[in-house]
Design a protein around this motif. Structure first.
Motif, PDB file in Angstrom:
ATOM      1  N   GLU A  74       0.835  -1.202   0.000  1.00 37.99           N
ATOM      2  CA  GLU A  74       0.000   0.000   0.000  1.00 37.99           C
ATOM      3  C   GLU A  74       0.871   1.254   0.000  1.00 37.99           C
ATOM      4  OE1 GLU A  74      -2.480  -0.665   3.423  1.00 37.99           O
ATOM      5  OE2 GLU A  74      -4.038  -1.642   2.221  1.00 37.99           O
ATOM      6  N   VAL A  75       1.928   1.249   0.775  1.00 42.69           N
ATOM      7  CA  VAL A  75       2.847   2.388   0.806  1.00 42.69           C
ATOM      8  C   VAL A  75       3.493   2.570  -0.562  1.00 42.69           C
ATOM      9  CG1 VAL A  75       5.029   3.207   1.806  1.00 42.69           C
ATOM     10  CG2 VAL A  75       3.268   2.228   3.289  1.00 42.69           C
ATOM     11  N   GLN A  76       3.892   1.474  -1.171  1.00 41.01           N
ATOM     12  CA  GLN A  76       4.517   1.541  -2.483  1.00 41.01           C
ATOM     13  C   GLN A  76       3.533   2.056  -3.541  1.00 41.01           C
ATOM     14  OE1 GLN A  76       6.005  -2.223  -3.899  1.00 41.01           O
ATOM     15  NE2 GLN A  76       7.275  -1.265  -5.441  1.00 41.01           N
ATOM     16  N   VAL A  77       2.296   1.582  -3.503  1.00 38.72           N
ATOM     17  CA  VAL A  77       1.289   2.045  -4.464  1.00 38.72           C
ATOM     18  C   VAL A  77       1.026   3.537  -4.275  1.00 38.72           C
ATOM     19  CG1 VAL A  77      -1.174   1.885  -5.075  1.00 38.72           C
ATOM     20  CG2 VAL A  77       0.186  -0.191  -4.800  1.00 38.72           C
ATOM     21  N   LYS A  78       0.958   3.993  -3.038  1.00 37.92           N
ATOM     22  CA  LYS A  78       0.724   5.410  -2.780  1.00 37.92           C
ATOM     23  C   LYS A  78       1.856   6.257  -3.355  1.00 37.92           C
ATOM     24  CE  LYS A  78      -0.047   8.781   0.831  1.00 37.92           C
ATOM     25  NZ  LYS A  78      -0.043   9.075   2.261  1.00 37.92           N
ATOM     26  N   ALA A  79       3.105   5.817  -3.134  1.00 37.52           N
ATOM     27  CA  ALA A  79       4.250   6.573  -3.651  1.00 37.52           C
ATOM     28  C   ALA A  79       4.242   6.592  -5.174  1.00 37.52           C
ATOM     29  CB  ALA A  79       5.550   5.963  -3.138  1.00 37.52           C
ATOM     30  N   THR A  81       1.632   6.284  -7.113  1.00 41.00           N
ATOM     31  CA  THR A  81       0.496   7.106  -7.544  1.00 41.00           C
ATOM     32  C   THR A  81       0.875   8.587  -7.493  1.00 41.00           C
ATOM     33  OG1 THR A  81      -1.059   5.441  -6.747  1.00 41.00           O
ATOM     34  CG2 THR A  81      -1.929   7.657  -7.084  1.00 41.00           C
ATOM     35  N   GLU A  82       1.551   9.006  -6.436  1.00 38.28           N
ATOM     36  CA  GLU A  82       1.980  10.397  -6.313  1.00 38.28           C
ATOM     37  C   GLU A  82       2.959  10.765  -7.429  1.00 38.28           C
ATOM     38  OE1 GLU A  82       3.498  10.603  -2.334  1.00 38.28           O
ATOM     39  OE2 GLU A  82       1.490  10.662  -1.446  1.00 38.28           O
ATOM     40  N   GLU A  85       0.974  11.139 -10.683  1.00 35.59           N
ATOM     41  CA  GLU A  85       0.226  12.386 -10.714  1.00 35.59           C
ATOM     42  C   GLU A  85       1.154  13.565 -11.010  1.00 35.59           C
ATOM     43  OE1 GLU A  85      -1.747  12.404  -6.930  1.00 35.59           O
ATOM     44  OE2 GLU A  85      -3.332  11.052  -7.623  1.00 35.59           O
TER      45      GLU A  85
END
Length: 92
Positions: A74-79, A81-82, A85
């Motif tokens: 989840e942390v990796q996906v968030k990074a 995604t940022e 963007e």
């Protein structure tokens, strides 16, 4: 967590070679001071026959629970995604 079996395998193979014996899986297994998984012995012997040296042989144990792995992902996906963007904002 990993266990490095390289020194054990090197010692077993070297003791056989010094006695003038051709290392085999069975002979190596009989010389080991502690148990080593059979696939690792086979792999080490095959590589030794090709190159004359014992490669680094490790057994990696997965101690991570599913929850910890999910949290890391989840942390990796968030990074990611940022970053995506930010890249999209740079496009005209």
């Amino acid at each position: 967590m990993s266990t490095d079996f390289t020194p054990l395998l090197e010692q077993a193979i070297q003791s056989l070679v010094s006695e003038g014996k051709e290392p085999t899986v069975a002979l190596i297994k009989s010389r080991l001071a502690s148990p080593v998984p059979m696939p690792l012995i086979i792999s080490a012997l095959q590589r030794w026959k090709k190159s004359g040296t014992v490669p680094k042989v490790e057994l990696v144990k997965k101690d991570d629970s599913a929850e910890a792995r999910i949290k890391d992902l989840e942390v990796q996906v968030k990074a990611l995604t940022e970053r995506l963007e930010a890249l999209e904002q740079r496009l005209p």
